[in-house]
Design an enzyme around this catalytic site. Structure first.
Site, PDB file in Angstrom:
ATOM      1  N   LYS A  11       7.979  -4.233   3.640  1.00  0.00           N
ATOM      2  CA  LYS A  11       8.301  -2.886   3.202  1.00  0.00           C
ATOM      3  C   LYS A  11       7.762  -1.854   4.210  1.00  0.00           C
ATOM      4  O   LYS A  11       8.127  -1.897   5.347  1.00  0.00           O
ATOM      5  CB  LYS A  11       7.779  -2.675   1.784  1.00  0.00           C
ATOM      6  CG  LYS A  11       8.019  -3.894   0.838  1.00  0.00           C
ATOM      7  CD  LYS A  11       9.483  -4.184   0.579  1.00  0.00           C
ATOM      8  CE  LYS A  11       9.732  -5.559  -0.067  1.00  0.00           C
ATOM      9  NZ  LYS A  11       8.977  -5.840  -1.294  1.00  0.00           N
ATOM     10  N   TYR A  65       6.207  -6.053  -9.724  1.00  0.00           N
ATOM     11  CA  TYR A  65       7.230  -6.669  -8.887  1.00  0.00           C
ATOM     12  C   TYR A  65       7.731  -7.952  -9.557  1.00  0.00           C
ATOM     13  O   TYR A  65       6.929  -8.822  -9.915  1.00  0.00           O
ATOM     14  CB  TYR A  65       6.644  -6.959  -7.503  1.00  0.00           C
ATOM     15  CG  TYR A  65       7.644  -7.586  -6.583  1.00  0.00           C
ATOM     16  CD1 TYR A  65       8.737  -6.855  -6.134  1.00  0.00           C
ATOM     17  CD2 TYR A  65       7.529  -8.908  -6.187  1.00  0.00           C
ATOM     18  CE1 TYR A  65       9.687  -7.433  -5.308  1.00  0.00           C
ATOM     19  CE2 TYR A  65       8.473  -9.497  -5.361  1.00  0.00           C
ATOM     20  CZ  TYR A  65       9.545  -8.745  -4.928  1.00  0.00           C
ATOM     21  OH  TYR A  65      10.488  -9.312  -4.112  1.00  0.00           O
ATOM     22  N   ASP A 118      -1.949  -4.375  -5.437  1.00  0.00           N
ATOM     23  CA  ASP A 118      -0.772  -4.478  -4.586  1.00  0.00           C
ATOM     24  C   ASP A 118      -0.460  -3.053  -4.115  1.00  0.00           C
ATOM     25  O   ASP A 118      -0.028  -2.212  -4.901  1.00  0.00           O
ATOM     26  CB  ASP A 118       0.386  -5.078  -5.398  1.00  0.00           C
ATOM     27  CG  ASP A 118       1.640  -5.296  -4.563  1.00  0.00           C
ATOM     28  OD1 ASP A 118       1.835  -4.567  -3.571  1.00  0.00           O
ATOM     29  OD2 ASP A 118       2.436  -6.181  -4.911  1.00  0.00           O
ATOM     30  N   ARG A 176      -2.100 -22.412  13.392  1.00  0.00           N
ATOM     31  CA  ARG A 176      -2.109 -22.196  11.936  1.00  0.00           C
ATOM     32  C   ARG A 176      -3.440 -21.564  11.533  1.00  0.00           C
ATOM     33  O   ARG A 176      -3.502 -20.706  10.658  1.00  0.00           O
ATOM     34  CB  ARG A 176      -1.858 -23.504  11.176  1.00  0.00           C
ATOM     35  CG  ARG A 176      -2.018 -23.348   9.665  1.00  0.00           C
ATOM     36  CD  ARG A 176      -1.228 -24.354   8.820  1.00  0.00           C
ATOM     37  NE  ARG A 176      -1.226 -25.700   9.343  1.00  0.00           N
ATOM     38  CZ  ARG A 176      -2.288 -26.520   9.348  1.00  0.00           C
ATOM     39  NH1 ARG A 176      -3.426 -26.140   8.826  1.00  0.00           N
ATOM     40  NH2 ARG A 176      -2.188 -27.719   9.877  1.00  0.00           N
TER      41      ARG A 176
HETATM   42  C1  LIG Z   1       8.540  -6.988  -2.092  1.00  0.00           C
HETATM   43  C2  LIG Z   1       7.301  -6.956  -2.860  1.00  0.00           C
HETATM   44  C3  LIG Z   1       6.500  -8.103  -3.019  1.00  0.00           C
HETATM   45  C4  LIG Z   1       6.896  -9.467  -2.477  1.00  0.00           C
HETATM   46  O1  LIG Z   1       6.972  -9.479  -1.091  1.00  0.00           O
HETATM   47  P1  LIG Z   1       8.001 -10.372  -0.212  1.00  0.00           P
HETATM   48  O2  LIG Z   1       7.679  -9.936   1.168  1.00  0.00           O
HETATM   49  O3  LIG Z   1       9.385 -10.044  -0.653  1.00  0.00           O
HETATM   50  O4  LIG Z   1       7.671 -11.797  -0.482  1.00  0.00           O
HETATM   51  C5  LIG Z   1       5.319  -7.967  -3.723  1.00  0.00           C
HETATM   52  N1  LIG Z   1       4.954  -6.785  -4.266  1.00  0.00           N
HETATM   53  C6  LIG Z   1       5.706  -5.672  -4.145  1.00  0.00           C
HETATM   54  C7  LIG Z   1       5.243  -4.405  -4.768  1.00  0.00           C
HETATM   55  C8  LIG Z   1       6.905  -5.728  -3.447  1.00  0.00           C
HETATM   56  O5  LIG Z   1       7.656  -4.624  -3.348  1.00  0.00           O
END
Ligand SMILES: *Cc1c(COP(=O)(O)O)cnc(C)c1O
Length: 387
Positions: free
Chosen positions: A202, A105, A177, A53
């Site tokens: 992504k 998001y 982000d 962890r």
């Molecule tokens: C998908 C996404 C998230 C969240 O991520 P997860 O892997 O689904 O928990 C946060 N920010 C953006 C811009 C995203 O596209």
């Protein structure tokens, strides 16, 4: 190889950073270290790792490599992007205030409103396209500015350099982000951001076969606190998923170039189509912030949103008739996806909130994959013809 190897190109670092051949076997590919614990030669004496962890060599290789690509020294791989949001939010305390972009998001918005607000953190949501709105929204208790650029789903851009100056002048950190751009096209830390988040689900993993997240910083004090939160909250990424993400980084550059080439062709085709009202793609000269996109990013990625003429009914016909595009949430994988933010990814926003941020009934979001360009265009053309 470590982050001091800055003079090496992105593609080289994506393949080698954090990945020296295995010292015991000479294995060139970083092995899966499937272990929860590690031997102590005497109590408290161990070779760098004591419990998975807190740290694992496979995860560490991915963390080093992805941090290096963002121009930083410290990365923390997590089980999801949302766990990245959660871990970063624990840097804050009751009474703190966050300014966030109004078009973000949906899952991050839900965490802010339904989880962290209850714990005493306050939020303001503003259109960060105009930096002067941030100046007005900053309070004495503002500790963090939270930006997505481009925003999701409207593809608005935020001037990272300008926003960072305002955040810092007010004593706040800037978190960006960077999920939509990946470090290949945009490096927020080099523009003044303090923290970068990716949903590795992504573009970073890029193959739509895992859920993951990573938080990156080059600030040692922040990294120390994040390290503590990472192992204490325990939202770590699994060894196997870390291995897959590390493997995917090797092709990030070639994938991003292919996403961009296809998206550019698709955006140009849609912009001239009689059934399409508008196309929001930062790479098009018609995007109102095209100049900022050219200055701030080295390319425009695979994401776009479009407005079809005829509202929800027309949008439904398009979604029902695509064959190469898949009707699904998520983005950034090799396959092309189409989705309706109002009914799918952003359904957790009230109708009123959707209207406020501009999520119209005819709005569709496209994640353009790396299939043959001609097949993608033909698919959209045929489906648009059914409207
Ligand atoms: C998908 C996404 C998230 C969240 O991520 P997860 O892997 O689904 O928990 C946060 N920010 C953006 C811009 C995203 O596209």
């Amino acid at each position: 190889m470590n982050s001091s190897d800055d003079e090496l190109g992105f593609e080289t670092r994506a393949i080698h950073a954090g990945q020296a051949p295995d010292p015991t076997t000479g294995a060139v590919a970083t092995p899966l270290y499937m272990t929860s614990t590690y031997v102590h030669s005497e109590p408290g004496v161990f070779a760098g790792y004591d419990y998975s962890r807190a740290g694992n060599p496979t995860r560490a290789a991915f963390e080093h490599c992805v941090a290096n690509l963002e121009g930083a020294r410290f990365g923390f791989a997590l089980a999801s992007g949302c766990l990245g949001v959660t871990t970063v939010m624990h840097l804050l305390e009751q009474g703190d205030h966050v300014v966030a972009c109004d078009d973000m998001y949906g899952g991050t918005y839900r965490l802010f409103e339904d989880v962290f607000k209850k714990q005493g953190v306050d939020f303001s949501y503003i259109d960060l396209r105009d930096p002067s709105t941030l100046e007005a929204a900053m309070r004495e208790e503002t500790r963090m500015v939270w930006a997505e650029t481009p925003t999701n789903p409207l593809m608005k851009l935020v001037d990272i350099e300008r926003i960072a100056e305002i955040a810092h002048a007010g004593g706040a950190r800037l978190m960006v982000d960077n999920t939509f751009m990946s470090p290949y096209f945009q490096r927020p830390l080099s523009l003044g951001a303090d923290l970068v988040l990716h949903s590795t689900t992504k573009y970073i993993n890029g193959h739509s076969d895992l859920i993951g997240g990573v938080v990156i910083t080059d600030d040692e004090a922040l990294a120390g606190r994040l390290d503590f939160l990472h192992k204490s909250i325990g939202g770590i990424q699994s060894v196997f998923d870390s291995y897959l993400c590390l493997r995917s980084l090797k092709t990030l550059a070639v994938r991003m170039r292919a996403h961009e080439a296809n998206a550019t062709a698709v955006a140009r085709f849609l912009q001239d189509h009689s059934k399409v009202e508008w196309v929001a793609y930062p790479g098009l000269a018609s995007h109102p912030q095209h100049e900022l996109a050219r200055r701030q990013t080295s390319g425009h990625g695979g994401m776009m949103s479009i407005g079809v003429k005829g509202g929800l009914d027309a949008a439904r016909v398009l979604m029902a008739n695509v064959r190469v595009f898949t009707l699904a949430e998520s983005l950034g994988g090799v396959e092309s996806l189409i989705e309706h933010p109002g009914l799918m990814t952003h359904a957790s926003l009230s109708e009123e909130r959707q209207r406020e941020v501009g999520i119209a009934p005819g709005l569709l979001r496209l994640s353009v994959g790396i299939e043959s360009e001609v097949d993608l265009i033909r698919d959209l053309d045929r489906a648009l013809g059914k409207i």
